[in-house]
Design an enzyme around this catalytic site. Structure first.
Site, mmCIF file in Angstrom:
data_model
loop_
_atom_site.group_PDB
_atom_site.id
_atom_site.type_symbol
_atom_site.label_atom_id
_atom_site.label_comp_id
_atom_site.label_asym_id
_atom_site.label_seq_id
_atom_site.Cartn_x
_atom_site.Cartn_y
_atom_site.Cartn_z
ATOM 1 N N GLY A 33 0.644 -1.160 -0.476
ATOM 2 C CA GLY A 33 -0.747 0.156 0.049
ATOM 3 C C GLY A 33 1.004 0.916 0.034
ATOM 4 N N GLN A 38 2.711 10.130 1.528
ATOM 5 C CA GLN A 38 4.034 8.887 1.729
ATOM 6 C C GLN A 38 5.047 9.541 0.681
ATOM 7 O OE1 GLN A 38 2.811 5.208 2.233
ATOM 8 N NE2 GLN A 38 3.842 5.161 4.406
ATOM 9 N N CYS A 94 5.923 -0.236 7.861
ATOM 10 C CA CYS A 94 5.020 0.813 6.637
ATOM 11 C C CYS A 94 7.206 1.893 5.393
ATOM 12 C CB CYS A 94 5.231 2.332 7.028
ATOM 13 S SG CYS A 94 4.530 3.871 6.863
ATOM 14 N N LEU A 95 6.365 1.792 4.538
ATOM 15 C CA LEU A 95 7.865 2.205 4.055
ATOM 16 C C LEU A 95 7.945 4.053 4.311
ATOM 17 C CD1 LEU A 95 5.950 1.596 0.328
ATOM 18 C CD2 LEU A 95 7.427 -0.134 1.498
ATOM 19 N N HIS A 136 -4.438 1.192 7.703
ATOM 20 C CA HIS A 136 -3.014 1.125 7.407
ATOM 21 C C HIS A 136 -3.018 2.488 6.165
ATOM 22 C CE1 HIS A 136 1.736 0.881 8.215
ATOM 23 N NE2 HIS A 136 1.494 1.566 6.973
ATOM 24 N N GLU A 137 -2.888 2.767 5.181
ATOM 25 C CA GLU A 137 -2.785 3.894 4.376
ATOM 26 C C GLU A 137 -3.693 4.852 4.788
ATOM 27 O OE1 GLU A 137 -0.834 3.322 2.598
ATOM 28 O OE2 GLU A 137 -0.572 1.537 3.160
ATOM 29 N N HIS A 140 -2.986 7.188 6.500
ATOM 30 C CA HIS A 140 -1.844 8.159 6.525
ATOM 31 C C HIS A 140 -2.584 9.689 5.759
ATOM 32 C CE1 HIS A 140 2.154 6.554 6.387
ATOM 33 N NE2 HIS A 140 1.278 5.430 6.042
#
Length: 180
Positions: A33, A38, A94-95, A136-137, A140
């Site tokens: 994702g 991000q 997480c990225l 999760h996304e 953000h």
């Protein structure tokens, strides 16, 4: 990354290219994702591909999640309508916070209103791994990170690693932008 993002309209400049770039960035970073904040865009847009989780899962995990085989989807102007089910723990990463994974509790189901890349409206309920990735996304685009769910002591124990990440002291396979 700590701002609540804004809805967009179909005439958002370069939207098709932005979505294409987000898929490319997500896959080249081995993510499942990616949310617009991000990549430094303060808009309510994220992409997910939970099908990757199922394609790569261990034999003992097969049949464990109700959303198998997963989905690949673009979410624009997403707004959560409700959560349902019990909270369950899963080890998330997480990225934007590389090399840190922690158990996070989230509800089993999430109902979301959103538009797709063609600005067609949808209201859908998602379960399992897909629901988790969406939550999760979604966090953000609401200015939250998965570490916000950790207990204070656990966050304190991770503070050194978090400081190294914010100072760019990690070797990564992908490019990161750091706050000044």
């Amino acid at each position: 990354m700590r701002k609540v993002c804004k809805d967009i309209t179909p005439d958002y400049p370069g939207l098709e290219k932005l979505i294409e770039d987000m898929w490319e960035t997500m896959y080249s970073s081995n993510g499942v994702g990616l949310a617009a904040p991000q990549i430094n865009k303060e808009v309510r847009l994220f992409v997910i591909d939970s099908a990757q989780v199922f394609a790569n899962q261990d034999e003992e995990d097969k049949g464990k999640y109700a959303d198998d085989p997963g989905i690949k989807q673009v979410f624009i102007n997403a707004h959560i309508k409700e959560f349902n089910g019990n909270e369950w723990s899963y080890n998330e990463g997480c990225l934007s916070i590389p090399k840190i994974r922690e158990d996070v509790k989230r509800p089993e189901e999430v109902t979301l209103e959103y538009v797709d890349e063609n600005f067609e409206p949808h209201t859908e309920t998602f379960v399992g791994i897909t629901a988790r990735i969406i939550q999760h996304e979604y966090d953000h685009i609401e200015g939250k990170l998965f570490i916000d769910y950790l207990k204070p002591l656990r966050k304190k124990m991770l503070q050194g690693k978090l400081n190294d990440i914010s100072k760019g002291k990690l070797k990564l396979d992908y490019k990161m932008m750091y706050a000044k």
